[in-house]
Design a protein around this motif. Structure first.
Motif: not given
Length: 211
Positions: A15, A18, A20-21, A23, A50, A55
């Motif tokens: 993630n 990729l 992503c901010k 989960i 995270c 994240l």
């Protein structure tokens, strides 16, 4: 809940790569205080990893987490024993209603720990609004799939297009705006419809009137 640290490490890494901010953990099966405390401990570990990888980590509810336990609920125990620095909450508004509670009151308690909500609408003819009231003796101890799919307490037709069910969206979103903590409202279109893409389009247009 997957307790394999290697699986979580891989998921977090993928993630992050990729871009992503966040989960979101979609659910955890908790039935008592012991389960809940163990889950809270696991969420803290995952949330810390995270954060270390840039994240945010969220927990998403259904109805079972709001099971009463002495003078509180399992959900409140989970919130109390998770670190606000590592664990945030994505509140599914209708599942809170199906637990017999007021989602706005839950949002008020969560404060800045909840900045994402899941939104759907509940059929006006739903058989059991409060699922806890409908449970037969012993059914609270069923496994998750039996409780949600095997006993008939929850049906696919329980959920309908936004604006066609029981939710007062005007009052709800006026209050959400007053709270000032919610950044995103995700529509979860999981009801039965002849044209799912048209249903999704209708949901988007409807919600845009209130956000």
């Amino acid at each position: 809940m997957d307790q394999d640290a290697k699986n979580w490490d891989q998921l977090i890494q993928e993630n992050a790569e990729l871009g992503c901010k966040a989960i979101v953990l979609p659910s955890a099966w908790i039935k008592n205080r012991e389960d809940t405390l163990k889950t809270a401990e696991q969420l803290n570990v995952i949330g810390k990893k995270c954060k270390e990888n840039g994240l945010r980590f969220y927990f998403h509810n259904h109805f079972h987490e709001f099971k009463r336990w002495e003078d509180t609920t399992l959900y409140d125990i989970l919130v109390e024993h998770t670190d606000p620095s590592y664990v945030k909450f994505e509140l599914d508004m209708v599942w809170v209603i199906r637990a017999g509670l007021d989602p706005i009151a839950v949002l008020e308690k969560l404060g800045i720990r909840c900045d994402i909500i899941h939104q759907k609408d509940l059929n006006k003819e739903v058989l059991h609004v409060n699922v806890f009231d409908a449970l037969q003796p012993g059914d609270e101890d069923l496994d998750m799939m039996q409780l949600y799919r095997g006993k008939g307490y929850i049906q696919a037709g329980d959920f309908v297009d936004l604006g066609t069910g029981v939710i007062d969206f005007k009052a709800t979103y006026e209050k959400i705006k007053e709270l000032g903590t919610i950044q995103y409202a995700f529509v979860e279109n999981e009801g039965i419809s002849e044209d799912k893409f048209k249903s999704i389009e209708n949901d988007l247009k409807f919600l845009q009137k209130y956000i």
